[in-house]
Each structure stands twice: as structure tokens, then as C-alpha cells.
Scaffold this active site. Structure first.
Site, PDB file in Angstrom:
ATOM      1  N   LYS A  97       0.850  -1.209   0.000  1.00 41.99           N
ATOM      2  CA  LYS A  97       0.000   0.000   0.000  1.00 41.99           C
ATOM      3  C   LYS A  97       0.882   1.254   0.000  1.00 41.99           C
ATOM      4  O   LYS A  97       0.632   2.199  -0.752  1.00 41.99           O
ATOM      5  CB  LYS A  97      -0.908   0.026   1.235  1.00 41.99           C
ATOM      6  CG  LYS A  97      -1.782  -1.227   1.357  1.00 41.99           C
ATOM      7  CD  LYS A  97      -3.229  -0.901   1.296  1.00 41.99           C
ATOM      8  CE  LYS A  97      -4.111  -2.088   1.548  1.00 41.99           C
ATOM      9  NZ  LYS A  97      -5.198  -2.231   0.602  1.00 41.99           N
ATOM     10  N   HIS A 140     -13.849   2.640   2.544  1.00 40.82           N
ATOM     11  CA  HIS A 140     -13.966   1.185   2.686  1.00 40.82           C
ATOM     12  C   HIS A 140     -15.313   0.660   2.201  1.00 40.82           C
ATOM     13  O   HIS A 140     -16.336   0.812   2.860  1.00 40.82           O
ATOM     14  CB  HIS A 140     -13.745   0.825   4.168  1.00 40.82           C
ATOM     15  CG  HIS A 140     -13.707  -0.638   4.435  1.00 40.82           C
ATOM     16  ND1 HIS A 140     -14.001  -1.189   5.659  1.00 40.82           N
ATOM     17  CD2 HIS A 140     -13.403  -1.696   3.623  1.00 40.82           C
ATOM     18  CE1 HIS A 140     -13.890  -2.501   5.590  1.00 40.82           C
ATOM     19  NE2 HIS A 140     -13.531  -2.837   4.367  1.00 40.82           N
TER      20      HIS A 140
HETATM   21  N1  LIG Z   1     -12.257  -9.002  -0.360  1.00 42.87           N
HETATM   22  C1  LIG Z   1     -13.112  -8.305   0.374  1.00 42.87           C
HETATM   23  O1  LIG Z   1     -14.196  -8.757   0.709  1.00 42.87           O
HETATM   24  C2  LIG Z   1     -12.773  -6.901   0.806  1.00 42.87           C
HETATM   25  C3  LIG Z   1     -13.800  -6.101   1.334  1.00 42.87           C
HETATM   26  C4  LIG Z   1     -13.505  -4.779   1.684  1.00 42.87           C
HETATM   27  C5  LIG Z   1     -12.217  -4.305   1.557  1.00 42.87           C
HETATM   28  N2  LIG Z   1     -11.228  -5.128   1.047  1.00 42.87           N
HETATM   29  C6  LIG Z   1      -9.887  -4.567   0.912  1.00 42.87           C
HETATM   30  O2  LIG Z   1      -9.676  -4.248  -0.453  1.00 42.87           O
HETATM   31  C7  LIG Z   1      -8.285  -4.407  -0.767  1.00 42.87           C
HETATM   32  C8  LIG Z   1      -8.166  -5.362  -1.946  1.00 42.87           C
HETATM   33  O3  LIG Z   1      -8.745  -6.588  -1.570  1.00 42.87           O
HETATM   34  P1  LIG Z   1      -9.185  -7.664  -2.662  1.00 42.87           P
HETATM   35  O4  LIG Z   1      -9.958  -8.678  -1.915  1.00 42.87           O
HETATM   36  O5  LIG Z   1      -9.750  -7.004  -3.852  1.00 42.87           O
HETATM   37  O6  LIG Z   1      -7.739  -8.273  -3.036  1.00 42.87           O
HETATM   38  P2  LIG Z   1      -7.364  -9.206  -4.287  1.00 42.87           P
HETATM   39  O7  LIG Z   1      -6.178  -9.976  -3.863  1.00 42.87           O
HETATM   40  O8  LIG Z   1      -8.551  -9.937  -4.790  1.00 42.87           O
HETATM   41  O9  LIG Z   1      -6.959  -8.137  -5.427  1.00 42.87           O
HETATM   42  C9  LIG Z   1      -5.852  -7.281  -5.298  1.00 42.87           C
HETATM   43  C10 LIG Z   1      -5.394  -6.895  -6.688  1.00 42.87           C
HETATM   44  O10 LIG Z   1      -4.349  -5.912  -6.576  1.00 42.87           O
HETATM   45  C11 LIG Z   1      -3.401  -6.174  -7.598  1.00 42.87           C
HETATM   46  N3  LIG Z   1      -2.145  -5.523  -7.259  1.00 42.87           N
HETATM   47  C12 LIG Z   1      -1.145  -5.946  -6.438  1.00 42.87           C
HETATM   48  N4  LIG Z   1      -0.156  -5.023  -6.398  1.00 42.87           N
HETATM   49  C13 LIG Z   1      -0.531  -4.005  -7.211  1.00 42.87           C
HETATM   50  C14 LIG Z   1       0.063  -2.768  -7.590  1.00 42.87           C
HETATM   51  N5  LIG Z   1       1.256  -2.408  -7.110  1.00 42.87           N
HETATM   52  N6  LIG Z   1      -0.592  -1.969  -8.459  1.00 42.87           N
HETATM   53  C15 LIG Z   1      -1.803  -2.347  -8.958  1.00 42.87           C
HETATM   54  N7  LIG Z   1      -2.425  -3.501  -8.624  1.00 42.87           N
HETATM   55  C16 LIG Z   1      -1.790  -4.319  -7.765  1.00 42.87           C
HETATM   56  C17 LIG Z   1      -3.350  -7.705  -7.647  1.00 42.87           C
HETATM   57  O11 LIG Z   1      -2.789  -8.141  -8.890  1.00 42.87           O
HETATM   58  C18 LIG Z   1      -4.814  -8.063  -7.487  1.00 42.87           C
HETATM   59  O12 LIG Z   1      -5.476  -8.168  -8.738  1.00 42.87           O
HETATM   60  C19 LIG Z   1      -7.618  -4.896   0.498  1.00 42.87           C
HETATM   61  O13 LIG Z   1      -7.091  -3.793   1.205  1.00 42.87           O
HETATM   62  C20 LIG Z   1      -8.756  -5.501   1.293  1.00 42.87           C
HETATM   63  O14 LIG Z   1      -8.554  -5.475   2.688  1.00 42.87           O
HETATM   64  C21 LIG Z   1     -11.491  -6.402   0.657  1.00 42.87           C
END
Ligand SMILES: NC(=O)c1ccc[n+]([C@@H]2O[C@H](COP(=O)([O-])OP(=O)(O)OC[C@H]3O[C@@H](n4cnc5c(N)ncnc54)[C@H](O)[C@@H]3O)[C@@H](O)[C@H]2O)c1
Length: 283
Positions: A97, A140
């Protein structure tokens, strides 16, 4: 400040639906990931959401194409030079991040607000990776982002009132319901959700009850739309585990970390997104 153009960084479980939600409110959005296949998956997710509306007779097929045209997929920061609001949705790891926030600080205009979709991490620490911590805020969404109306707008120590106001207005512009909260571990929703789910996880491991049996009982009782293990597979076990560990570190043993979940994550079995978690998932 009005948001004329937005960007989403990370096109995974959350990012694709977040971009679709923004474009659905007629705001152009850039969707970036590190590899084209992830960008394509995010765009495909957006298309499938609108396709559902077309199939239900609620959207014209031409409208689907026009709305999809509001999302620009990319693997570079091209297109970030005139954005007003960026939502970071990369994996829940502070070092990733902070690297992304530092890059965003370089490539976006000085007025742009940099927001994070983090489920638990410190907004203040992300802000410190930029030269504009007063313009960094938590934003969020909840899974699935296209459906769930709530957005937690999280203020870090340096977030300015103007930034919070713009984030709140933007949430409303994309037809969501914002609530403002402080940077407390788990914010509001995950703290409440995890306190009950923790007890189910603890009970499962103490009693040895089958995880699928617990899911079945929870579903049949109608206490929740689905059981905690299937839900964790949908959300992504790495994300769920990280939140659980963070809550236990912050508040102690009243929050539980599920051992089998730790083993699955260590083995790379993250749920739906990898095809296997507590359940097997076909793509
Ligand atoms: N999954 C959930 O239910 C949920 C709900 C609310 C919030 N979140 C939050 O959202 C965020 C993402 O979660 P997610 O579940 O979508 O994760 P995920 O692993 O499904 O997706 C993350 C994506 O980010 C990409 N990525 C990695 N490094 C990167 C970079 N430097 N630049 C651009 N893209 C990059 C990855 O290739 C991947 O496609 C996290 O902080 C998580 O806590 C998730």
C-alpha cells in the site's frame, strides 16, 4: 470538490466492482493492475454485472457498451494525470500500500484525493508515504461492492475536514451511504462482524465440528445469508485472515484467529480467487 474522473488501483475481488460502481454513476474511471490478465478480469466482472441488468430487461445492450466504455483498463499510470479521486484496492499489506501511495503521489495532480479500501490498516501510515497526508483517507467498500451500500470514510490523523467532506460527497455521488469513522482497528463493521464470527471459528476448532456443517446450520437458521467459512472463501482468505490477526493483536484473545485458515493461506489456497479454500470452487 467535484470528482470528474476517478481511478482504482487493483482490479481483484473488490477493484473491478468498485470501478463498475463508479462508471455506473456516469463518472469515468481508470482501472489499473499489474498484469493485463488481472485488468481483463476486472473489466469482465464489470461487464457481467451490467449483463445481468441486460438479461433482466433493465438495461439496453448499447447502454452496457457505453457504460463499459467509461472504464479504461491499464497496467501503467497513463491516464492518472487528470484524476480527482483514486481508490487503492491492492492486497492488504502495508508495504504494498505504501509503495502504491508513494507512486500515486508522483503521478496524480496535486489536488487529487488518495483513498484506500483497506479493511484494517492505518490510513495515517499510508498518508506518510505521500507528500499530501491531509488528502489521504479511508474509503472502505463492502463485498460485493456493486451491491452493498455502506462505505466507511476513515479519517487518519492528518486527514483534513475538506478531504473527508469530498470523500463523503463522492460516496453519495456513486449512490452509496457513507459513515465517518476514526482509525480504530477494524473500524466499525469488521469489529462487529468479527466479534461474532470469531466465536464460530473458535467453536469449530474447539469442538472439531465440520466447517460445512457449521455453514449449513447458519444458513438454515437464517441468522445470516451464508455460513462463515463460505463467506471467508468469497471474501478471500488472505484478506479475512489479515483482519482477524490485526483485531487479535489490537484487542486480545476475544478475537480469534482460525488455525486452519492460517494453514490454507500458507498453502496459497485463498478461496474463490484461487479456486480452493474451505471449499473447492470451479471458475
Ligand atoms: N475481499 C473483500 O471482501 C474486501 C472487502 C472490503 C475491503 N477489502 C480490501 O480491499 C483491498 C483489496 O482486496 P481484494 O480482496 O480485492 O484483493 P485481491 O487480492 O482480490 O486483489 C488485489 C489486486 O491488486 C493487484 N495488485 C497488487 N499489487 C498491485 C500494484 N502495485 N498496483 C496495482 N495492482 C496491484 C493484484 O494483482 C490483485 O489483482 C484490500 O485492502 C482488502 O482489505 C477487501
Amino acid at each position: 470538490m467535484f470528482v470528474f474522473k476517478a481511478a482504482v488501483v487493483g482490479a481483484g475481488t473488490m477493484g473491478g466492482e468498485i470501478a463498475q460502481t463508479i462508471a455506473n454513476a456516469e463518472i469515468p474511471v481508470v482501472l489499473k493492475d499489474v498484469e493485463q490478465k488481472f485488468v481483463d478480469a476486472g473489466l469482465e466482472k464489470a461487464r457481467s454485472l451490467w449483463q445481468g441488468r441486460v438479461d433482466a430487461g433493465k438495461l439496453e445492450a448499447e447502454e452496457l457498451e457505453r457504460k463499459l466504455g467509461l472504464i479504461t483498463g491499464t497496467t501503467s499510470y497513463d491516464g492518472f494525470g487528470d484524476v480527482d479521486f483514486v481508490i487503492e484496492a491492492v492486497p492488504e499489506r502495508m508495504e504494498i500500500k505504501r509503495a502504491v501511495f508513494s507512486e500515486l503521489d508522483e503521478v496524480t495532480p496535486g489536488h487529487a484525493i488518495l483513498a484506500s479500501n483497506t479493511s484494517s490498516l492505518s490510513i495515517t501510515e499510508m498518508g506518510e508515504a505521500t507528500g499530501r497526508p491531509e488528502q489521504v483517507v479511508g474509503f472502505h467498500f463492502f463485498y460485493p461492492a456493486s451491491v452493498m451500500r455502506l462505505i466507511e470514510v476513515i479519517e487518519g490523523e492528518d486527514t483534513s475536514p475538506e478531504t473527508t467532506q469530498t470523500a463523503t460527497n463522492f460516496a453519495q455521488a456513486i449512490r452509496k451511504m457513507p459513515i465517518r469513522c476514526d482509525e480504530a482497528p477494524g473500524f466499525v463493521v469488521n469489529r462487529i462482524l468479527n466479534s461474532s464470527v470469531s466465536e464460530l471459528w473458535r467453536f469449530q476448532e474447539e469442538s472439531g465440528t465440520d466447517t460445512k456443517e457449521i455453514d449449513r446450520l447458519v444458513s438454515e437458521s437464517k441468522a445470516a445469508p451464508m455460513g462463515p467459512f463460505f463467506l471467508a472463501d468469497l471474501l478471500g482468505l488472505d484478506t479475512v485472515l489479515h483482519v482477524a490477526e490485526h483485531l487479535q493483536e489490537s484487542y486480545g484473545d476475544r478475537f480469534y484467529v482460525h488455525k486452519q485458515m492460517q494453514e490454507l493461506v500458507a498453502a496459497g489456497d485463498l478461496g474463490v480467487k484461487t479456486g480452493k479454500g474451505f471449499y473447492e470452487h470451479s471458475s
